[in-house]
Design a protein around this motif. Structure first.
Motif, PDB file in Angstrom:
ATOM      1  N   UNK A 268       3.075  79.329-112.171  1.00  0.00           N
ATOM      2  CA  UNK A 268       1.839  80.012-112.553  1.00  0.00           C
ATOM      3  C   UNK A 268       1.871  81.483-112.148  1.00  0.00           C
ATOM      4  N   UNK A 269       2.409  81.741-110.964  1.00  0.00           N
ATOM      5  CA  UNK A 269       2.484  83.123-110.492  1.00  0.00           C
ATOM      6  C   UNK A 269       3.451  83.929-111.345  1.00  0.00           C
ATOM      7  N   UNK A 270       4.626  83.373-111.605  1.00  0.00           N
ATOM      8  CA  UNK A 270       5.648  84.106-112.340  1.00  0.00           C
ATOM      9  C   UNK A 270       5.256  84.341-113.797  1.00  0.00           C
ATOM     10  N   UNK A 271       4.483  83.424-114.375  1.00  0.00           N
ATOM     11  CA  UNK A 271       4.050  83.593-115.764  1.00  0.00           C
ATOM     12  C   UNK A 271       2.692  84.278-115.864  1.00  0.00           C
ATOM     13  N   UNK A 272       2.148  84.685-114.704  1.00  0.00           N
ATOM     14  CA  UNK A 272       0.862  85.392-114.623  1.00  0.00           C
ATOM     15  C   UNK A 272      -0.284  84.594-115.240  1.00  0.00           C
ATOM     16  N   UNK A 273      -0.232  83.261-115.036  1.00  0.00           N
ATOM     17  CA  UNK A 273      -1.322  82.403-115.480  1.00  0.00           C
ATOM     18  C   UNK A 273      -2.516  82.461-114.537  1.00  0.00           C
ATOM     19  N   UNK A 274      -2.300  82.973-113.315  1.00  0.00           N
ATOM     20  CA  UNK A 274      -3.385  83.134-112.345  1.00  0.00           C
ATOM     21  C   UNK A 274      -3.449  84.588-111.918  1.00  0.00           C
ATOM     22  N   UNK A 275      -4.640  85.027-111.593  1.00  0.00           N
ATOM     23  CA  UNK A 275      -4.837  86.383-111.082  1.00  0.00           C
ATOM     24  C   UNK A 275      -5.576  86.321-109.762  1.00  0.00           C
ATOM     25  N   UNK A 276      -5.441  87.354-108.971  1.00  0.00           N
ATOM     26  CA  UNK A 276      -6.147  87.416-107.702  1.00  0.00           C
ATOM     27  C   UNK A 276      -7.659  87.382-107.926  1.00  0.00           C
ATOM     28  N   UNK A 277      -8.129  88.047-108.965  1.00  0.00           N
ATOM     29  CA  UNK A 277      -9.567  88.070-109.231  1.00  0.00           C
ATOM     30  C   UNK A 277     -10.093  86.677-109.552  1.00  0.00           C
ATOM     31  N   UNK A 278      -9.355  85.939-110.371  1.00  0.00           N
ATOM     32  CA  UNK A 278      -9.792  84.593-110.722  1.00  0.00           C
ATOM     33  C   UNK A 278      -9.813  83.679-109.505  1.00  0.00           C
ATOM     34  N   UNK A 279      -8.814  83.800-108.652  1.00  0.00           N
ATOM     35  CA  UNK A 279      -8.770  82.975-107.445  1.00  0.00           C
ATOM     36  C   UNK A 279      -9.890  83.354-106.480  1.00  0.00           C
ATOM     37  N   UNK A 280     -10.147  84.644-106.340  1.00  0.00           N
ATOM     38  CA  UNK A 280     -11.235  85.084-105.468  1.00  0.00           C
ATOM     39  C   UNK A 280     -12.576  84.583-105.992  1.00  0.00           C
ATOM     40  N   UNK A 281     -12.774  84.671-107.310  1.00  0.00           N
ATOM     41  CA  UNK A 281     -14.027  84.188-107.897  1.00  0.00           C
ATOM     42  C   UNK A 281     -14.195  82.702-107.634  1.00  0.00           C
ATOM     43  N   UNK A 282     -13.095  81.947-107.780  1.00  0.00           N
ATOM     44  CA  UNK A 282     -13.165  80.504-107.501  1.00  0.00           C
ATOM     45  C   UNK A 282     -13.561  80.244-106.049  1.00  0.00           C
ATOM     46  N   UNK A 283     -12.885  80.907-105.115  1.00  0.00           N
ATOM     47  CA  UNK A 283     -13.141  80.671-103.691  1.00  0.00           C
ATOM     48  C   UNK A 283     -14.584  81.029-103.322  1.00  0.00           C
ATOM     49  N   UNK A 284     -15.072  82.157-103.811  1.00  0.00           N
ATOM     50  CA  UNK A 284     -16.411  82.612-103.457  1.00  0.00           C
ATOM     51  C   UNK A 284     -17.501  81.754-104.086  1.00  0.00           C
ATOM     52  N   UNK A 285     -17.141  80.994-105.112  1.00  0.00           N
ATOM     53  CA  UNK A 285     -18.119  80.125-105.766  1.00  0.00           C
ATOM     54  C   UNK A 285     -18.207  78.749-105.113  1.00  0.00           C
ATOM     55  N   UNK A 286     -17.301  78.445-104.174  1.00  0.00           N
ATOM     56  CA  UNK A 286     -17.253  77.117-103.562  1.00  0.00           C
ATOM     57  C   UNK A 286     -18.232  76.990-102.403  1.00  0.00           C
ATOM     58  N   UNK A 287     -18.740  75.783-102.230  1.00  0.00           N
ATOM     59  CA  UNK A 287     -19.457  75.447-101.002  1.00  0.00           C
ATOM     60  C   UNK A 287     -18.431  74.954 -99.990  1.00  0.00           C
ATOM     61  N   UNK A 288     -18.734  75.086 -98.720  1.00  0.00           N
ATOM     62  CA  UNK A 288     -17.810  74.609 -97.703  1.00  0.00           C
ATOM     63  C   UNK A 288     -16.709  75.601 -97.398  1.00  0.00           C
ATOM     64  N   UNK A 289     -15.503  75.090 -97.164  1.00  0.00           N
ATOM     65  CA  UNK A 289     -14.385  75.898 -96.678  1.00  0.00           C
ATOM     66  C   UNK A 289     -13.223  75.806 -97.663  1.00  0.00           C
ATOM     67  N   UNK A 290     -13.144  76.719 -98.636  1.00  0.00           N
ATOM     68  CA  UNK A 290     -12.117  76.614 -99.676  1.00  0.00           C
ATOM     69  C   UNK A 290     -10.724  77.012 -99.202  1.00  0.00           C
ATOM     70  N   UNK A 291      -9.729  76.342 -99.774  1.00  0.00           N
ATOM     71  CA  UNK A 291      -8.321  76.589 -99.468  1.00  0.00           C
ATOM     72  C   UNK A 291      -7.575  76.915-100.754  1.00  0.00           C
ATOM     73  N   UNK A 292      -6.816  78.002-100.733  1.00  0.00           N
ATOM     74  CA  UNK A 292      -5.911  78.355-101.822  1.00  0.00           C
ATOM     75  C   UNK A 292      -4.501  78.307-101.261  1.00  0.00           C
ATOM     76  N   UNK A 293      -3.603  77.556-101.899  1.00  0.00           N
ATOM     77  CA  UNK A 293      -2.284  77.372-101.301  1.00  0.00           C
ATOM     78  C   UNK A 293      -1.164  77.373-102.331  1.00  0.00           C
ATOM     79  N   UNK A 294      -0.021  77.875-101.891  1.00  0.00           N
ATOM     80  CA  UNK A 294       1.218  77.782-102.668  1.00  0.00           C
ATOM     81  C   UNK A 294       2.214  76.877-101.955  1.00  0.00           C
ATOM     82  N   UNK A 295       1.828  76.319-100.814  1.00  0.00           N
ATOM     83  CA  UNK A 295       2.707  75.431-100.049  1.00  0.00           C
ATOM     84  C   UNK A 295       3.181  74.289-100.932  1.00  0.00           C
ATOM     85  N   UNK A 296       4.485  74.035-100.900  1.00  0.00           N
ATOM     86  CA  UNK A 296       5.051  72.988-101.756  1.00  0.00           C
ATOM     87  C   UNK A 296       6.271  72.381-101.094  1.00  0.00           C
ATOM     88  N   UNK A 297       6.711  71.243-101.597  1.00  0.00           N
ATOM     89  CA  UNK A 297       7.930  70.597-101.121  1.00  0.00           C
ATOM     90  C   UNK A 297       9.115  71.551-101.285  1.00  0.00           C
TER      91      UNK A 297
END
Length: 414
Positions: free
Chosen positions: A283-312
């Motif tokens: 998603x990052x390499x194909x620019x399917x996600x943007x920092x603005x979209x992720x920030x908007x998602x996080x700020x719209x959440x209730x509770x404690x949102x997590x954004x992660x790229x951690x993978x096997x």
């Protein structure tokens, strides 16, 4: 300033700041080499670099620049801090930086000790263990940037330096600082400038700290700093006053880029009960996600949102093979840097990051210059105040309990 410290990443530097603060020193952590002198009340200054996985020549250059600034502040002892899992490739960067610092200081008998027993890292017979497992079998052999495939720190360091490596075995360390001093002198006489020391317990680290009280250069994990403040206190050089920490209310967000076993477990634990959004390398390499979209998602959440790229590690390796290791890492770090800026601009006051490269990207993205080190969250992970309205926790990938994320956010608020 009494003790000058050079950290090869930001999470490890805050880990070191935590150790020194708990032991009673007035500590300031700087982001890169400061352009101006330190405040007069700083007793231990930590210049945090992002030099762990950059080209060797660049790591040596910025480390020597940090050394020059620290010496100008009057430091009488230098500590080169790296990860307690000795994160490095076969070619460096730990060995070349340590040798360059030793050359600049005219130092011999340079202690090498990444041990940190509180987090399960110990050295016995020169071999680094993670709990009861050799480093090379702990998961670190799959690290995407600095795979550790040999647990013998003497042998691994030997590949990186021009000289030879000595050893202070546990049987000597357990006898006390006088015997350690004698052994280090004997290793020096045998032609070994870099000397790996065994350490199994915190008591061993304090013993080693006492033994190196008068040496100009020490290298190791944050644990090796346990015994250093007492050396300065014994000389009447430390202030008895302690700074008072205050918490930070407001919005909190979690960012994780570490692929370590510990962090992946923490991600799974948190995602079970909290909003979480995975961002893949594709998603990052194909620019399917943007920092603005992720920030908007996080700020719209209730509770404690997590954004992660951690993978096997296998998934990470596949992405690296298709896009290139450096390209993947650079694009992900750039995304996290921009995301951090947008989150703080959107009102986030508590930001928790997992992974050295991720934390470095966030700190650089926010253009921070210095931190106040606060109370410990988990061994090796303190709260740090970046400004009057922003508190961070920069967690090394391998550190922290399974519930670290939620507990850190709660502690930072109080």
């Amino acid at each position: 300033m009494l003790l000058g410290c050079i950290g090869d990443d930001f999470t490890g530097s805050s880990d070191l700041g935590n150790t020194l603060t708990k032991a009673g020193m007035r500590v300031t952590q700087y982001v890169g080499v400061p352009p101006a002198p330190a405040a007069p009340d700083v007793e231990a200054g930590i210049v945090a670099l992002k030099s762990r996985s950059i080209p060797v020549a660049d790591a040596v250059r910025v480390s020597l620049e940090a050394l020059e600034w620290l010496r100008a502040q009057g430091c009488t002892q230098i500590l080169f801090k790296y990860c307690s899992t000795f994160d490095s490739t076969r070619d460096g960067n730990i060995g070349p930086v340590a040798e360059a610092l030793a050359d600049a200081l005219g130092a011999r008998q340079v202690l090498v000790c990444p041990a940190f027993p509180a987090t399960g890292r110990s050295i016995y017979q020169g071999h680094l263990f993670v709990a009861d497992t050799l480093l090379s079998e702990s998961g670190m052999q799959h690290h995407p940037l600095t795979p550790m495939t040999d647990p013998d720190i003497r042998r691994w360091l030997g590949h990186q330096i021009t000289g030879t490596v000595g050893h202070v075995p546990a049987s000597i360390v357990m006898q006390g600082p006088v015997e350690v001093v004698q052994r280090m002198q004997a290793e020096d006489a045998a032609g070994h400038r870099m000397i790996v020391a065994d350490a199994i317990t915190d008591t061993d680290l304090v013993t080693l700290g006492q033994a190196v009280a008068d040496l100009p250069l020490i290298t190791g994990g944050s644990g090796i700093a346990m015994g250093l403040p007492a050396n300065f206190r014994a000389k009447g050089l430390l202030s008895p006053d302690r700074e008072v920490w205050t918490g930070q209310t407001g919005r909190a967000v979690l960012l994780s880029g570490s692929c370590s076993l510990a962090t992946r477990g923490q991600v799974a634990h948190h995602a079970a009960d909290h909003p979480a959004r995975e961002v893949t390398a594709d998603q990052v390499m194909s620019m399917q996600v943007t920092a603005q979209a992720l920030a908007d998602w996080a700020l719209a959440q209730d509770g404690l949102p997590l954004i992660y790229t951690s993978a096997d590690p296998a998934i990470v390796a596949d992405a690296q093979s298709r896009f290139g290791q450096g390209e993947v890492a650079g694009r992900i770090e750039a995304l996290f840097a921009e995301l951090a800026r947008k989150l703080v601009a959107g009102g986030v006051t508590r930001l928790i990051t997992a992974g050295g490269e991720t934390s470095g990207a966030v700190v650089e993205g926010l253009e921070l210059s210095a931190f106040e080190i606060g109370p410990e969250i988990d061994p090796g992970v303190p709260m740090i105040r970046a400004s009057g309205t922003l508190v961070l926790a920069l967690k090394s990938g391998n550190f922290g309990a399974p519930d670290f994320f939620a507990r850190a956010a709660a502690l930072m608020e109080g």
